[in-house]
Design a protein around this motif. Structure first.
Motif, PDB file in Angstrom:
ATOM      1  N   ARG A  59       0.995  -0.994   0.311  1.00 56.74           N
ATOM      2  CA  ARG A  59       0.091   0.124   0.070  1.00 56.74           C
ATOM      3  C   ARG A  59       1.416   1.428   0.027  1.00 56.74           C
ATOM      4  O   ARG A  59       2.054   1.307   0.467  1.00 56.74           O
ATOM      5  CB  ARG A  59      -0.808  -0.207   1.028  1.00 56.74           C
ATOM      6  N   PRO A  60       0.900   2.405  -0.286  1.00 62.47           N
ATOM      7  CA  PRO A  60       1.377   3.753  -0.395  1.00 62.47           C
ATOM      8  C   PRO A  60       1.521   4.066   0.916  1.00 62.47           C
ATOM      9  O   PRO A  60       0.585   4.416   2.081  1.00 62.47           O
ATOM     10  CB  PRO A  60       0.183   4.612  -1.384  1.00 62.47           C
ATOM     11  N   VAL A  61       2.512   4.759   1.256  1.00 63.40           N
ATOM     12  CA  VAL A  61       2.869   5.083   2.227  1.00 63.40           C
ATOM     13  C   VAL A  61       3.602   6.572   2.011  1.00 63.40           C
ATOM     14  O   VAL A  61       4.746   6.482   0.978  1.00 63.40           O
ATOM     15  CB  VAL A  61       4.566   4.031   2.707  1.00 63.40           C
ATOM     16  N   ILE A 116       8.688  11.787   1.269  1.00 60.05           N
ATOM     17  CA  ILE A 116       8.995  10.715   0.479  1.00 60.05           C
ATOM     18  C   ILE A 116       8.179   9.499   0.231  1.00 60.05           C
ATOM     19  O   ILE A 116       7.517   9.486   1.387  1.00 60.05           O
ATOM     20  CB  ILE A 116      10.225  10.368   1.331  1.00 60.05           C
ATOM     21  N   SER A 117       7.752   8.773  -0.642  1.00 58.62           N
ATOM     22  CA  SER A 117       6.344   7.769  -0.936  1.00 58.62           C
ATOM     23  C   SER A 117       6.602   6.979  -1.070  1.00 58.62           C
ATOM     24  O   SER A 117       7.535   7.000  -2.368  1.00 58.62           O
ATOM     25  CB  SER A 117       4.858   8.493  -1.275  1.00 58.62           C
ATOM     26  N   VAL A 118       5.382   5.441  -0.484  1.00 59.55           N
ATOM     27  CA  VAL A 118       6.660   4.275  -1.470  1.00 59.55           C
ATOM     28  C   VAL A 118       5.163   4.110  -1.536  1.00 59.55           C
ATOM     29  O   VAL A 118       4.508   4.026  -1.236  1.00 59.55           O
ATOM     30  CB  VAL A 118       7.188   3.587   0.147  1.00 59.55           C
ATOM     31  N   ARG A 119       4.504   3.386  -3.429  1.00 60.33           N
ATOM     32  CA  ARG A 119       4.248   3.331  -3.838  1.00 60.33           C
ATOM     33  C   ARG A 119       4.261   1.556  -4.183  1.00 60.33           C
ATOM     34  O   ARG A 119       5.417   1.180  -4.606  1.00 60.33           O
ATOM     35  CB  ARG A 119       2.958   4.128  -4.507  1.00 60.33           C
ATOM     36  N   PRO A 120       3.440   1.187  -4.511  1.00 63.94           N
ATOM     37  CA  PRO A 120       2.971  -0.589  -5.357  1.00 63.94           C
ATOM     38  C   PRO A 120       4.269  -0.532  -6.694  1.00 63.94           C
ATOM     39  O   PRO A 120       2.860   0.401  -6.856  1.00 63.94           O
ATOM     40  CB  PRO A 120       2.094  -1.396  -5.121  1.00 63.94           C
TER      41      PRO A 120
END
Length: 175
Positions: free
Chosen positions: A132-134, A143-147
């Motif tokens: 899931r997005p964080v 900063i963001s992390v996405r699948p």
């Protein structure tokens, strides 16, 4: 996919960008499940630190990792190379408290690992999957992390200096 390390010991030396001192790094193969470990040589012996968020002492002008009164700075180009080449296990022995700046990029480290060669280990790689997005924000930084099916980095900077200004890049990271 199996874990990897390097085939043989490699050494490089140069000037530390921030200290101006002569520094030396020795890269050693490591067994499966070791991870990346920095061995920092101090007058009191060797201190070991892994590049985890808890080990980050500062990111001002360089990333500095540390533990028990010992630190190593300017680790970003070396760590980017290790990640980009898919190296899972490595001992990084540091004399002088800093990674040499080399030519200011990661290319010298890429060449060093190419000369060493990589070795597959008989243990499966541990992979973190983003489900899931964080996102994390601190002031104007985020900063963001996405699948994603792979590893893609997108980076933007908006810096109030004409030499930098606003820039953006997005790329899939592969060896």
């Amino acid at each position: 996919m199996n874990q990897t390390t390097i085939q043989r010991v490699m050494t490089c030396s140069g000037i530390g960008l921030h200290s101006g001192n002569q520094v030396r790094v020795t890269l050693r193969p490591a067994p499966a499940n070791t991870g990346i470990v920095f061995e920092i040589h101090t007058t009191d012996g060797i201190r070991r630190v892994s590049p985890t968020p808890k080990a980050v002492l500062t990111t001002e002008l360089a990333t500095t990792l540390g533990t028990s009164g010992a630190s190593v700075s300017t680790v970003e180009h070396l760590l980017a190379t290790i990640l980009g080449l898919g190296i899972d296990n490595l001992i990084v022995s540091v004399e002088g408290g800093e990674i040499p700046i080399m030519d200011g990029s990661a290319s010298a480290f890429v060449e060093l690992f190419a000369r060493s060669g990589l070795r597959k280990l008989p243990v499966s790689r541990k992979v973190m999957r983003v489900n899931r997005p964080v996102e994390y924000r601190s002031g104007v930084k985020s900063i963001s992390v996405r699948p994603h099916a792979g590893f893609r980095v997108s980076y933007s900077i908006d810096f109030p200096h004409p030499a930098i200004g606003r820039q953006h890049i997005s790329m899939d990271i592969t060896p």
